[in-house]
Design a protein around this motif. Structure first.
Motif, PDB file in Angstrom:
ATOM      1  N   LEU A  13       8.913  -7.039   0.870  1.00  7.77           N
ATOM      2  CA  LEU A  13       7.880  -6.407   0.059  1.00  7.77           C
ATOM      3  C   LEU A  13       8.247  -4.940  -0.118  1.00  7.77           C
ATOM      4  O   LEU A  13       7.924  -4.091   0.703  1.00  7.77           O
ATOM      5  CB  LEU A  13       6.513  -6.553   0.728  1.00  7.77           C
ATOM      6  CG  LEU A  13       6.034  -7.997   0.911  1.00  7.77           C
ATOM      7  CD1 LEU A  13       4.724  -8.028   1.674  1.00  7.77           C
ATOM      8  CD2 LEU A  13       5.853  -8.685  -0.425  1.00  7.77           C
ATOM      9  N   SER A  14       8.955  -4.641  -1.203  1.00  7.82           N
ATOM     10  CA  SER A  14       9.391  -3.272  -1.463  1.00  7.82           C
ATOM     11  C   SER A  14       8.198  -2.406  -1.847  1.00  7.82           C
ATOM     12  O   SER A  14       7.098  -2.892  -2.114  1.00  7.82           O
ATOM     13  CB  SER A  14      10.427  -3.259  -2.591  1.00  7.82           C
ATOM     14  OG  SER A  14       9.828  -3.647  -3.815  1.00  7.82           O
ATOM     15  N   ASP A  15       8.432  -1.098  -1.898  1.00  6.83           N
ATOM     16  CA  ASP A  15       7.364  -0.178  -2.290  1.00  6.83           C
ATOM     17  C   ASP A  15       6.849  -0.498  -3.685  1.00  6.83           C
ATOM     18  O   ASP A  15       5.655  -0.363  -3.967  1.00  6.83           O
ATOM     19  CB  ASP A  15       7.867   1.267  -2.249  1.00  6.83           C
ATOM     20  CG  ASP A  15       8.107   1.751  -0.827  1.00  6.83           C
ATOM     21  OD1 ASP A  15       7.622   1.086   0.112  1.00  6.83           O
ATOM     22  OD2 ASP A  15       8.779   2.781  -0.658  1.00  6.83           O
ATOM     23  N   GLN A  16       7.750  -0.903  -4.581  1.00  9.17           N
ATOM     24  CA  GLN A  16       7.348  -1.198  -5.956  1.00  9.17           C
ATOM     25  C   GLN A  16       6.500  -2.465  -6.028  1.00  9.17           C
ATOM     26  O   GLN A  16       5.552  -2.543  -6.817  1.00  9.17           O
ATOM     27  CB  GLN A  16       8.583  -1.334  -6.854  1.00  9.17           C
ATOM     28  CG  GLN A  16       9.304  -0.039  -7.136  1.00  9.17           C
ATOM     29  CD  GLN A  16      10.040   0.496  -5.920  1.00  9.17           C
ATOM     30  OE1 GLN A  16      10.686  -0.251  -5.193  1.00  9.17           O
ATOM     31  NE2 GLN A  16       9.945   1.798  -5.686  1.00  9.17           N
ATOM     32  N   VAL A  17       6.825  -3.465  -5.204  1.00  9.60           N
ATOM     33  CA  VAL A  17       6.004  -4.677  -5.155  1.00  9.60           C
ATOM     34  C   VAL A  17       4.609  -4.355  -4.646  1.00  9.60           C
ATOM     35  O   VAL A  17       3.593  -4.793  -5.211  1.00  9.60           O
ATOM     36  CB  VAL A  17       6.678  -5.756  -4.275  1.00  9.60           C
ATOM     37  CG1 VAL A  17       5.734  -6.930  -4.047  1.00  9.60           C
ATOM     38  CG2 VAL A  17       7.956  -6.256  -4.925  1.00  9.60           C
ATOM     39  N   ILE A  18       4.533  -3.560  -3.572  1.00  9.52           N
ATOM     40  CA  ILE A  18       3.233  -3.194  -3.003  1.00  9.52           C
ATOM     41  C   ILE A  18       2.426  -2.362  -4.002  1.00  9.52           C
ATOM     42  O   ILE A  18       1.218  -2.580  -4.182  1.00  9.52           O
ATOM     43  CB  ILE A  18       3.423  -2.414  -1.694  1.00  9.52           C
ATOM     44  CG1 ILE A  18       4.014  -3.347  -0.618  1.00  9.52           C
ATOM     45  CG2 ILE A  18       2.099  -1.849  -1.205  1.00  9.52           C
ATOM     46  CD1 ILE A  18       3.133  -4.510  -0.269  1.00  9.52           C
ATOM     47  N   ALA A  19       3.083  -1.409  -4.675  1.00  9.97           N
ATOM     48  CA  ALA A  19       2.369  -0.566  -5.639  1.00  9.97           C
ATOM     49  C   ALA A  19       1.848  -1.405  -6.806  1.00  9.97           C
ATOM     50  O   ALA A  19       0.698  -1.252  -7.236  1.00  9.97           O
ATOM     51  CB  ALA A  19       3.288   0.548  -6.144  1.00  9.97           C
TER      52      ALA A  19
END
Length: 613
Positions: free
Chosen positions: A164-170
């Motif tokens: 879960l990368s930062d972009q997925v979480i955002a």
């Protein structure tokens, strides 16, 4: 005592301190240095716990008092097991919405098994029974989430967090914020719309809301109040608060949400908004603490997939915030222990009528800014919640539900601001921006859990794509490479020093990028042929003539599989037959270990070395 007995006690004490960190940090608590900060930070978080707990609880299908319980118990339990000094555990809007989606799907199935006849049962009795089942489902879901997190910790699955990368979480949290806001609009306008669930539910909800507006099936006074409250809160928090805090030299935001709740309660009670004008209010808030009881284990079979997805999201948010604070304040976060801490907190909370707690991004940041130093601040935060539960609950009964809806809607502005990341991401790395957008669209237009899954699958697809596109490049033409850097834009950077050709392996050599490796190698050797005069009939360099050296830098090749090892040996023979003397440099031990298992290694051992280029 025998040496074995003494060793056992030492190991047991070490394990006990590792699994119960409070035994280590509390005896060493610095009362003079940390108490004032924990006091101010704790009371600040306590104020937010009260307002957010009561506001977020309706998202789950439960009552505000359940939100207060969820604000109280998790913070106290986490204090014993956690290693992050600054996170605030309790209600969080995104998790509440996921819990509400689960409850709205599971509760009707349970009511069907109870042979409940909606047509003959009194509406109040049906509401009471539905609420009781909702509470049971929420408690069982909390237990399921806790068990899932403990099992993840036992199985060393903290590597899952990296998916879960930062972009997925955002993208996921922004999309979930759209769902949270949508779920509050019917309360904000006083409309009664049918419950919608499943893929594409937002289209149906907005269709229902539009129908209510165009047919005037909404409450005008409630709508006017909500518009005024949302506008006032937005102006207060974004325009007035920064100037006021600067003038007063305050480091923490003022409790506008709690103030609005108190003013809304007074206004509602004075003008009898419920009795005279039909404005919906919270209603009965029972006082007193609940008695612990075991959740219904039979309900876990309904909640397996939801427990896993919610458990993973809670851990990602929790550990991300924990790492942020640990890095800022220079202390160590034990990630593995956080799996157990979060899991044990969830399991203990399931003994009470709560829903799964999570770390709150905003509340944690505010508490840290207010001066919280350690988890001892949880004592002061919880004392605020206890005061409301034991004494102030009945005072808030006339509070209009549109006030809570307005607080939730305005509180989401931080998540919506994440949309501003898209232009910056696009300039830096378009693939990261696309990951954000795909996750956002999947969450908004399909469903919350489905959107998260789409984001994870898509980001893994981008990893595969980038791995396939990487492989062999040429060193030299890009200035950043000549100075020892790496190029993010050039696929092939060429350098040719006299008769030497220097290449670079830029990724693990595995089955995904073997074709790209071969395609690039053949093209480079075709573009840089060795003169025929330098090659004998066997493909070797003639004695006395200039040696044509092909150096392949393998420093970035951190791993290799069987197909990759075969490709290395085949590339050696292929290049040698075209007149090059091949040398692989910068090989790490793990790659050499794989290469040694092939019979060709002994014959080519002089071509491999661990020395960096």
């Amino acid at each position: 005592m025998s040496p074995n007995g003494s060793s056992f006690l030492v190991n047991f004490r070490h394990l006990l301190h590792k699994r119960l960190p409070i035994l280590k940090w509390f005896p060493a608590y610095r009362w003079r240095e940390d108490l004032i900060g924990d006091l101010t930070g704790g009371f600040t978080m306590g104020v937010m716990h009260v307002s957010e707990g009561m506001a977020y609880a309706p998202l789950t299908g439960l009552r505000p008092v359940n939100g207060l319980f969820t604000s109280l118990f998790p913070a106290l339990f986490y204090m014993f097991f956690g290693t992050s000094k600054h996170v605030s555990v309790g209600g969080f809007a995104v998790i509440c919405l996921m819990v509400g989606s689960t409850i709205s799907r599971v509760t009707p199935r349970i009511l069907d098994t109870m042979n409940v006849d909606n047509s003959t049962m009194d509406s109040k009795e049906l509401d009471r029974l539905t609420y009781e089942v909702n509470v049971e489902v929420a408690a069982a879901l909390t237990l399921g989430v806790g068990i899932a997190q403990i099992v993840m910790g036992l199985c060393q699955l903290h590597v899952l967090i990296s998916f879960l990368s930062d972009q997925v979480i955002a993208g996921f949290t922004t999309g979930a914020a759209v769902h949270v806001m949508t779920s509050q609009l019917d309360k904000a306008i006083g409309a009664h719309i049918p419950h919608r669930d499943g893929p594409g539910r937002l289209f149906l909800v907005y269709s229902d809301l539009a129908t209510s507006l165009f047919t005037f099936h909404f409450h005008l006074l409630t709508t006017c109040l909500s518009i005024f409250l949302i506008f006032s809160l937005f102006v207060l928090k974004n325009l007035i608060d920064p100037r006021l805090r600067s003038a007063l030299r305050l480091t923490v935001p003022l409790p506008y949400d709690l103030t609005l709740m108190l003013l809304g309660t007074m206004f509602s009670r004075f003008f009898s908004l419920s009795d005279l004008y039909g404005v919906a209010i919270i209603g009965n808030i029972p006082t007193g603490l609940p008695t612990p009881s075991l959740p219904d284990f039979s309900l876990l079979s309904y909640l397996l997939s939801d427990s896993l997805s919610i458990a993973l999201i809670i851990l990602v948010i929790h550990i991300s915030m924990g790492k942020l604070f640990a890095k800022k304040h220079l202390y160590k976060l034990d990630v593995k222990q956080e799996f157990y801490a979060s899991g044990l907190t969830e399991c203990l909370c399931s003994l009470f009528p709560v829903y799964p707690p999570s770390t709150s991004l905003g509340r944690s940041l505010v508490g840290e800014a207010a001066g919280a130093k350690t988890l001892f601040s949880s004592i002061f935060a919880s004392s605020m919640v206890v005061a409301v539960i034991l004494f102030l609950g009945p005072v808030l009964e006339p509070l209009p539900t549109c006030v809570l809806a307005s607080i939730v809607i305005v509180s989401l502005q931080g998540m919506f601001r994440q949309l501003g990341q898209i232009p910056h991401l696009w300039r830096r790395n378009p693939i990261d921006a696309i990951v954000f957008i795909v996750t956002l669209f999947g969450t908004v237009f399909i469903d919350i859990v489905a959107g998260l899954l789409i984001g994870v699958i898509f980001v893994l697809a981008t990893v595969i794509f980038r791995t396939q596109r990487s492989g062999l490049t040429r060193n030299g033409t890009d200035p950043s490479l000549e100075s020892g850097g790496t190029s993010e834009t050039s696929q092939c950077c060429f350098t040719s020093l006299d008769s030497s050709l220097s290449l670079r392996l830029t990724a693990p050599l595995i089955f995904l990028n073997i074709d790209q490796f071969w395609k690039t190698l053949k093209r480079i050797l075709k573009e840089n042929p060795v003169p025929l005069a330098n090659i004998d009939l066997n493909g070797s360099n003639l004695k006395g003539l200039k040696v044509n050296l092909l150096v392949i830098d393998c420093q970035s090749m951190i791993a290799i599989d069987t197909m990759g090892a075969k490709a290395i040996y085949e590339a050696f023979n292929y290049s040698q037959n075209r007149g090059y003397t091949v040398h692989f440099c910068g090989l790490n031990e793990s790659v050499l270990c794989v290469l040694r298992k092939f019979p060709q290694f002994d014959a080519l051992v002089d071509s491999f070395c661990e020395q960096k280029l």
